[in-house]
Design an enzyme around this catalytic site. Structure first.
Site, PDB file in Angstrom:
ATOM      1  N   CYS A   1      73.560  16.121  35.840  1.00 16.03           N
ATOM      2  CA  CYS A   1      72.991  17.347  36.626  1.00 16.03           C
ATOM      3  C   CYS A   1      72.555  18.479  35.879  1.00 16.03           C
ATOM      4  O   CYS A   1      71.885  19.429  36.616  1.00 16.03           O
ATOM      5  CB  CYS A   1      74.131  17.747  37.733  1.00 16.03           C
ATOM      6  SG  CYS A   1      74.847  16.231  38.346  1.00 16.03           S
TER       7      CYS A   1
ATOM      8  N   HIS B   1      73.237  24.442  40.040  1.00 18.26           N
ATOM      9  CA  HIS B   1      73.154  23.131  40.524  1.00 18.26           C
ATOM     10  C   HIS B   1      74.058  22.954  41.660  1.00 18.26           C
ATOM     11  O   HIS B   1      75.050  23.949  42.106  1.00 18.26           O
ATOM     12  CB  HIS B   1      73.918  22.226  39.367  1.00 18.26           C
ATOM     13  CG  HIS B   1      74.230  20.869  40.050  1.00 18.26           C
ATOM     14  ND1 HIS B   1      73.466  20.153  40.642  1.00 18.26           N
ATOM     15  CD2 HIS B   1      75.459  20.324  39.831  1.00 18.26           C
ATOM     16  CE1 HIS B   1      73.974  19.029  40.919  1.00 18.26           C
ATOM     17  NE2 HIS B   1      75.140  18.994  40.352  1.00 18.26           N
TER      18      HIS B   1
ATOM     19  N   ASN C   1      74.031  16.775  47.031  1.00 25.82           N
ATOM     20  CA  ASN C   1      73.999  16.710  45.643  1.00 25.82           C
ATOM     21  C   ASN C   1      72.766  15.890  45.044  1.00 25.82           C
ATOM     22  O   ASN C   1      73.112  14.582  45.136  1.00 25.82           O
ATOM     23  CB  ASN C   1      75.343  16.348  45.030  1.00 25.82           C
ATOM     24  CG  ASN C   1      75.403  16.541  43.431  1.00 25.82           C
ATOM     25  OD1 ASN C   1      74.368  16.651  42.710  1.00 25.82           O
ATOM     26  ND2 ASN C   1      76.523  16.449  43.003  1.00 25.82           N
TER      27      ASN C   1
HETATM   28  O1  UT7 Z   1      77.268  17.206  40.485  1.00 22.71           O
HETATM   29  C1  UT7 Z   1      78.144  17.329  39.519  1.00 22.71           C
HETATM   30  C2  UT7 Z   1      79.478  16.886  39.488  1.00 22.71           C
HETATM   31  N1  UT7 Z   1      80.082  16.815  40.835  1.00 22.71           N
HETATM   32  C3  UT7 Z   1      80.843  17.591  41.458  1.00 22.71           C
HETATM   33  O2  UT7 Z   1      80.751  18.781  40.902  1.00 22.71           O
HETATM   34  C4  UT7 Z   1      81.688  17.360  42.458  1.00 22.71           C
HETATM   35  C5  UT7 Z   1      82.926  17.946  42.321  1.00 22.71           C
HETATM   36  N2  UT7 Z   1      84.063  17.761  43.250  1.00 22.71           N
HETATM   37  C6  UT7 Z   1      83.933  17.860  44.636  1.00 22.71           C
HETATM   38  O3  UT7 Z   1      82.912  18.405  45.100  1.00 22.71           O
HETATM   39  C7  UT7 Z   1      85.059  17.410  45.304  1.00 22.71           C
HETATM   40  O4  UT7 Z   1      86.362  17.049  44.645  1.00 22.71           O
HETATM   41  C8  UT7 Z   1      84.986  16.336  46.415  1.00 22.71           C
HETATM   42  C9  UT7 Z   1      83.957  17.110  47.648  1.00 22.71           C
HETATM   43  C10 UT7 Z   1      84.320  15.344  45.772  1.00 22.71           C
HETATM   44  C11 UT7 Z   1      86.301  16.071  47.309  1.00 22.71           C
HETATM   45  O5  UT7 Z   1      86.932  17.169  47.864  1.00 22.71           O
HETATM   46  P1  UT7 Z   1      88.423  17.491  47.521  1.00 22.71           P
HETATM   47  O6  UT7 Z   1      88.496  18.793  48.168  1.00 22.71           O
HETATM   48  O7  UT7 Z   1      88.642  17.695  45.799  1.00 22.71           O
HETATM   49  O8  UT7 Z   1      89.110  16.377  47.982  1.00 22.71           O
HETATM   50  P2  UT7 Z   1      90.016  15.548  47.426  1.00 22.71           P
HETATM   51  O9  UT7 Z   1      89.726  14.444  46.813  1.00 22.71           O
HETATM   52  O10 UT7 Z   1      91.074  16.389  46.888  1.00 22.71           O
HETATM   53  O11 UT7 Z   1      90.947  15.060  48.876  1.00 22.71           O
HETATM   54  C12 UT7 Z   1      91.558  15.755  49.566  1.00 22.71           C
HETATM   55  C13 UT7 Z   1      92.172  15.083  50.869  1.00 22.71           C
HETATM   56  C14 UT7 Z   1      92.691  13.429  50.507  1.00 22.71           C
HETATM   57  O12 UT7 Z   1      93.619  13.395  51.523  1.00 22.71           O
HETATM   58  P3  UT7 Z   1      95.088  13.714  51.334  1.00 22.71           P
HETATM   59  O13 UT7 Z   1      95.764  12.809  50.178  1.00 22.71           O
HETATM   60  O14 UT7 Z   1      95.492  15.024  51.142  1.00 22.71           O
HETATM   61  O15 UT7 Z   1      95.903  13.123  52.548  1.00 22.71           O
HETATM   62  C15 UT7 Z   1      91.561  12.526  50.664  1.00 22.71           C
HETATM   63  O16 UT7 Z   1      91.961  11.334  51.011  1.00 22.71           O
HETATM   64  O17 UT7 Z   1      90.912  14.763  51.620  1.00 22.71           O
HETATM   65  C16 UT7 Z   1      90.806  13.282  51.757  1.00 22.71           C
HETATM   66  N3  UT7 Z   1      89.361  12.855  51.628  1.00 22.71           N
HETATM   67  C17 UT7 Z   1      88.569  12.781  52.750  1.00 22.71           C
HETATM   68  N4  UT7 Z   1      88.747  12.860  53.811  1.00 22.71           N
HETATM   69  C18 UT7 Z   1      87.864  12.947  54.772  1.00 22.71           C
HETATM   70  C19 UT7 Z   1      88.744  12.561  50.389  1.00 22.71           C
HETATM   71  N5  UT7 Z   1      87.395  12.346  51.015  1.00 22.71           N
HETATM   72  C20 UT7 Z   1      87.274  12.526  52.135  1.00 22.71           C
HETATM   73  C21 UT7 Z   1      86.213  12.373  53.034  1.00 22.71           C
HETATM   74  N6  UT7 Z   1      86.289  12.489  54.436  1.00 22.71           N
HETATM   75  N7  UT7 Z   1      85.030  12.130  52.628  1.00 22.71           N
END
Ligand code: UT7
Length: 308
Positions: free
Chosen positions: A109, A233, A263
């Site tokens: 990216c 980005h 993204n």
């Molecule tokens: O392009 C350059 C590199 N990429 C990035 O910079 C991306 C960086 N990361 C992110 O943008 C975020 O980490 C994500 C958007 C990918 C994920 O968001 P998050 O706030 O970090 O979510 P998480 O993985 O910590 O998950 C939080 C909760 C979990 O449930 P519990 O364990 O709290 O019950 C996940 O299972 O949200 C759940 N979850 C979802 N729920 C609904 C994870 N993905 C989803 C989803 N829909 N798509």
């Protein structure tokens, strides 16, 4: 001394719009979760990396008022080349009728900023106008059944024409960085699909973006109040907001297109730049801070002073 000036810009997007509700129809997710956690409302899906790059490149050439025979080289930033060999840039070069060199850059990216600095180096070494493109079809390397990653990716391309100018030109400062020991956080093996440790990438991204952007400002002799527009980005709106707060740049002076495009990796900064120019947010004398981060991990920033 020969500097650079961006004289043309263009984008290309697949026609197909995929909304959060469209994804929620087959994935255990919701429009509310995606919007609140990422800022994304919809993304474009489809096309090929070369096809999008050709269209964006044509638009940028038209905008610059140049024809293919006036362009020396094609530099294409992408993590999703049409094939491993050859690179995608030669396909673009052939389709557009450009002679000279053509090569791909993969800095994930950060690719567009890496590309811009590479192009500035080529021009300082004597090259004429160069077509620089960021083009991605991330959906091709994404498991669209995996909600952890499917919700953030989008496809698209943005291109700029970069021309030589006498004097220092627009590029006031830049830095390119990478830490390969973090490659396990975000990768795609041959024939596989994208893996991302989202939480860890998020944490590191905010830290490195701020560090690199601050260094680029300092090297340009500027502070946050001097930055007219941050062009970051587009990985997650929360990353952009956190970086703005830490940098002391108000959100009103930041470009956000992630709501519409998701993204798009190396295409996201040129898509954002194009959006800002199209909405009359970029004027002569403005200082633009471009900053990107991604797989590698790589991260990179550049300060441009817009105008002749
Ligand atoms: O392009 C350059 C590199 N990429 C990035 O910079 C991306 C960086 N990361 C992110 O943008 C975020 O980490 C994500 C958007 C990918 C994920 O968001 P998050 O706030 O970090 O979510 P998480 O993985 O910590 O998950 C939080 C909760 C979990 O449930 P519990 O364990 O709290 O019950 C996940 O299972 O949200 C759940 N979850 C979802 N729920 C609904 C994870 N993905 C989803 C989803 N829909 N798509």
């Amino acid at each position: 001394m020969t500097g650079i000036r961006i004289t043309g810009w263009g984008i290309a997007l697949p026609d197909k719009i995929v909304t959060n509700d469209d994804l929620a129809a087959s994935l255990d997710t919701s429009d509310t979760w995606i919007t609140e956690r990422t800022g994304i409302r919809e993304r474009r899906i489809g096309g090929t990396t070369s096809g999008l790059a050709i269209e964006a490149g044509q638009n940028a050439l038209r905008c610059a008022g140049l024809t293919a025979d006036q362009i020396d080289h094609v530099v294409l930033a992408t993590t999703t080349p049409d094939s491993i060999v050859p690179g995608t840039a030669p396909t673009v070069q052939d389709a557009l009728g450009i002679r000279g060199g053509a090569f791909d850059i993969n800095a994930a990216c950060s690719g567009f900023v890496y590309g811009l600095v590479t192009v500035a180096g080529l021009i300082a070494a004597g090259a004429g106008p160069i077509l620089l493109i960021g083009s991605e079809t991330l959906s091709k390397i994404t498991d669209m059944d995996d909600r952890a990653i499917a919700i953030i990716v989008g496809d698209g391309a943005g291109a700029v024409v970069v021309e030589p100018v006498d004097g220092p030109g627009q590029l006031l400062s830049w830095n390119l960085n990478s830490d390969g020991s973090l490659r396990h956080l975000l990768y795609c093996e041959h024939g596989g699909t994208l893996y991302m440790d989202g939480k860890e990438v998020f944490r590191k991204a905010v830290r490195v973006v701020v560090e690199s952007a601050e260094r680029a400002m300092a090297d340009a002799g500027l502070g946050p109040d001097d930055i007219s527009l941050l062009v970051p980005h587009q990985a997650n709106l929360r990353i952009i907001v956190a970086a703005c707060q830490r940098l002391g740049i108000p959100e009103e002076r930041t470009v956000v297109v992630i709501d519409r495009y998701g993204n798009t990796s190396s295409a996201s900064i040129p898509l954002a730049l194009h959006d800002a120019i199209s909405n009359d947010r970029v004027h002569d004398g403005d200082n633009l801070l471009l900053t990107g981060f991604g797989g590698g991990m790589t991260w990179a920033s550049a300060v441009l002073r817009w105008g002749p």
